[in-house]
Design an enzyme around this catalytic site. Structure first.
Site, PDB file in Angstrom:
ATOM      1  N   GLU A  51      45.191  45.733  33.297  1.00  0.00           N
ATOM      2  CA  GLU A  51      45.082  45.890  34.986  1.00  0.00           C
ATOM      3  C   GLU A  51      45.898  46.672  35.496  1.00  0.00           C
ATOM      4  O   GLU A  51      47.091  46.846  35.217  1.00  0.00           O
ATOM      5  CB  GLU A  51      45.408  44.466  34.982  1.00  0.00           C
ATOM      6  CG  GLU A  51      45.205  43.997  36.348  1.00  0.00           C
ATOM      7  CD  GLU A  51      45.731  42.609  37.029  1.00  0.00           C
ATOM      8  OE1 GLU A  51      45.274  42.259  38.213  1.00  0.00           O
ATOM      9  OE2 GLU A  51      46.113  41.855  36.101  1.00  0.00           O
ATOM     10  N   LYS A  63      38.316  43.182  40.942  1.00  0.00           N
ATOM     11  CA  LYS A  63      38.780  41.709  40.553  1.00  0.00           C
ATOM     12  C   LYS A  63      38.055  40.943  41.470  1.00  0.00           C
ATOM     13  O   LYS A  63      37.889  41.059  42.489  1.00  0.00           O
ATOM     14  CB  LYS A  63      40.308  41.609  40.874  1.00  0.00           C
ATOM     15  CG  LYS A  63      40.862  40.417  39.952  1.00  0.00           C
ATOM     16  CD  LYS A  63      42.301  40.598  40.281  1.00  0.00           C
ATOM     17  CE  LYS A  63      43.132  39.603  39.298  1.00  0.00           C
ATOM     18  NZ  LYS A  63      44.570  39.852  39.586  1.00  0.00           N
ATOM     19  N   CYS A 102      42.102  39.969  34.675  1.00  0.00           N
ATOM     20  CA  CYS A 102      42.944  38.734  34.749  1.00  0.00           C
ATOM     21  C   CYS A 102      42.736  37.509  35.353  1.00  0.00           C
ATOM     22  O   CYS A 102      42.040  36.719  34.693  1.00  0.00           O
ATOM     23  CB  CYS A 102      44.270  39.288  35.556  1.00  0.00           C
ATOM     24  SG  CYS A 102      45.685  38.429  35.217  1.00  0.00           S
TER      25      CYS A 102
END
Length: 594
Positions: free
Chosen positions: A44, A126, A162
């Site tokens: 990330e 994300k 994540c």
């Protein structure tokens, strides 16, 4: 079933060093290509470092990230890796407004992309944005609303970032609905003690929910107070571990996988949580199934560090990263002969090498002979640079002018030591380390502009009882390796003391640390109130006194330097309380000692 050689690169990025981070991506892609990888992944925001905090709000930084991503795609192709798809995290911006969030077009995104044939062939942001602890992602980012799926060598690979795994719903069930054969999540998840077990349980559960092999790629290294511990994982659809990377080590996990073939009639459109499938089929050889080959690479399984070694390693990595990434070459530690400064010195020697660690003993008339000897003995054992600078002449000059007594006299000694350390820092260019521990910071048992002086606090998030345990572990580890234990036994066994007045010990002012730390863990880390702590078996008067000390020391903690975070709630971004605050768990009035 189709085969795929996957390369997971857990690397240490530096926030803002976009060019340096791009070079790291190139370096590890070369390594993966040499090992015959078919799909390469990086963590990330690997291209910008993580967390970028308010840099995300600067259009110039966002555009630099986007330009670097395009440039990286071109360089990969120029170096002959154009047919090798590379997944890399970066900072992007939305192309459309988000009316529901009140965000205009151009709002930042925590994003990742797939690079192939010199182009950015897939971008995604994300979906789940964390907004707790050290995370402020709702402050910065708008979320993605797609399920990105990459069809590579006949396998559908669903992609996530994540928090997409840490939260329920979203891309995990969507990966099952889309018929993915592999779920790949890129992460920059900060270290906390015991988090490795939590992470393993999480990835196993998500793999079963997604119904496919799941790869969890993590960052390593350090950024300000955060440490990233690596520990990348690959588990199969039943939740069984296939491969696991080492903790706190930069490197690459490369393994051969057999995965379900992509369904030519795989779903399109919108699936779970309203996510729209964004499927990209790679052109050329990368889009075709591979000829069958004999699997050779398993990725390996790195065994976990035991608890004390894990925490100590995090402290070493955190300090090393802070010193190196901020351009320092050496550190300066005030050595009192006590347990805190001794552990800090040992950590510094392990992080930087003893030749880059400078220790100063600064005795006063109240400093015991054994403390002076213990400081010198630690220097002898570790090999760090050592000198003695007495503060007595300075102390006498101040006392002759001011005639201080009591607490003012005690604090003067600490402040003279702090001034001495900063003077040497300015003169010689060392970074000063503050030796305070979490117990002292919690109850305000420190002197502003004295023992709180420093640019970094390596044990800021370590309770005093843990300081003793880590010191014993470090000595025991040295003995097991046939080395000299770095910390003198006397520094561990003698009663802790600030030595600012005759016969002083910490228990004159504080409860026994074993008891104190258990109360603090409930109040500071667990946000438990007075009644709940008393109900847990602690004396009511002791609890009330401890909580008063914590509540009235917020202004001190606000002025303490950053330090390595190892707990779920460290002082700083994890725990944000107002300095001016009339809410008290007890009815007593705040104190004023500094």
């Amino acid at each position: 079933m189709p085969q795929l050689r996957l390369a997971l690169n857990q690397i240490d990025s530096t926030v803002g060093d976009i060019a340096g981070n791009a070079e790291a991506v190139l370096h590890w892609t070369r390594h993966a290509a040499a090992q015959g990888a078919h799909l390469v992944a990086f963590p990330e925001m690997a291209l910008t470092g993580y967390p970028v905090e308010d840099l995300a709000l600067r259009p110039s930084f966002v555009e630099a990230s986007r330009a670097a991503l395009a440039g990286l795609a071109g360089r990969l192709a120029e170096e002959g890796f154009g047919e090798l798809p590379v997944v890399v995290g970066y900072l992007d911006r939305s192309e459309r407004a988000e009316p529901r969030l009140g965000r205009p077009a151009g709002s930042p995104e925590n994003a990742a992309a797939v690079l192939h044939r010199g182009e950015v062939v897939l971008r995604f942001a994300k979906h789940h944005l964390p907004n707790y602890g050290v995370f402020d992602e709702y402050r910065y980012f708008v979320r993605g609303d797609t399920l990105p799926v990459l069809r590579v060598h006949g396998v559908d690979v669903a992609l996530a970032i994540c928090e997409d795994l840490w939260q329920e719903g979203g891309r995990v069930p969507a990966a099952r609905s889309a018929g993915a054969g592999l779920l790949l999540s890129v992460n920059a998840s900060p270290y906390e003690r015991n988090k490795d077990d939590t992470r393993l349980d999480l990835v196993r559960r998500r793999a079963r929910e997604a119904g496919c092999t799941t790869a969890y790629l993590a960052s390593t290294g350090g950024q300000d107070e955060l440490v990233f511990d690596g520990d990348s994982l690959v588990v199969d659809a039943a939740g069984e571990v296939i491969a696991r990377a080492p903790q706190f080590v930069e490197g690459s996990v490369i393994l051969d996988l057999e995965l379900p073939a992509a369904d030519p009639r795989a779903p399109e459109g919108t699936v779970d949580d309203g996510l729209r499938i964004d499927r990209v089929v790679l052109a050329g050889p990368a889009g075709e199934p591979l000829p069958a080959y004999e699997p050779e690479l398993t990725g390996g399984y790195a065994h976990r560090l035991e608890d004390d070694e894990e925490v100590y390693s995090a402290l070493v990595i955190g300090l090393r990263a802070y010193v190196a990434k901020n351009g320092f070459r050496s550190v300066l530690v005030g050595l009192s002969g006590g347990i805190d400064s001794s552990l800090v010195a040992a950590i510094a020697c392990d992080a930087l090498g003893a030749s880059h660690v400078y220790g100063v003993s600064m005795p006063s008339s109240y400093s015991s002979e054994h403390s002076r000897e213990d400081a010198a003995e630690l220097a002898r054992r570790t090999g760090l640079h050592f000198r003695t600078v007495s503060i007595e002449p300075m102390f006498d000059a101040f006392m002759g002018s001011l005639g201080l007594t009591g607490l003012a006299e005690e604090n003067l000694q600490a402040r003279l030591r702090g001034t001495t350390l900063m003077a040497l820092s300015n003169q010689e260019g060392h970074l000063v380390l503050a030796p305070g521990n979490k117990s002292e910071l919690a109850v305000g048992y420190s002197t502003l502009y004295g023992d709180a002086v420093g640019a970094y606090g390596p044990i800021k998030d370590v309770y005093k009882s843990d300081v003793f345990r880590l010191a014993r572990w470090r000595n025991r580890a040295a003995e097991e390796r046939g080395q000299v234990p770095p910390i003198p036994e006397n520094s561990i066994t003698k009663p802790p003391s600030a030595e600012l007045r005759p016969g002083q010990v910490d228990t004159d002012s504080l409860p026994d640390y074993e008891v104190l730390d258990r109360i603090l863990a409930l109040y500071v880390d667990g946000d438990q109130g007075k009644d709940a702590i008393v109900a847990a078996g602690f004396d009511e008067e002791l609890v009330a006194r401890t909580l008063r000390m914590v509540d009235t020391a917020e202004y001190k903690r606000r002025q303490y330097p950053p330090g390595t975070k190892i707990s779920a709630k460290g002082f700083g971004k994890d725990r944000r309380l107002p300095i001016t605050n009339r809410w008290q768990e007890t009815t007593a009035r705040p104190g004023t000692g500094a």
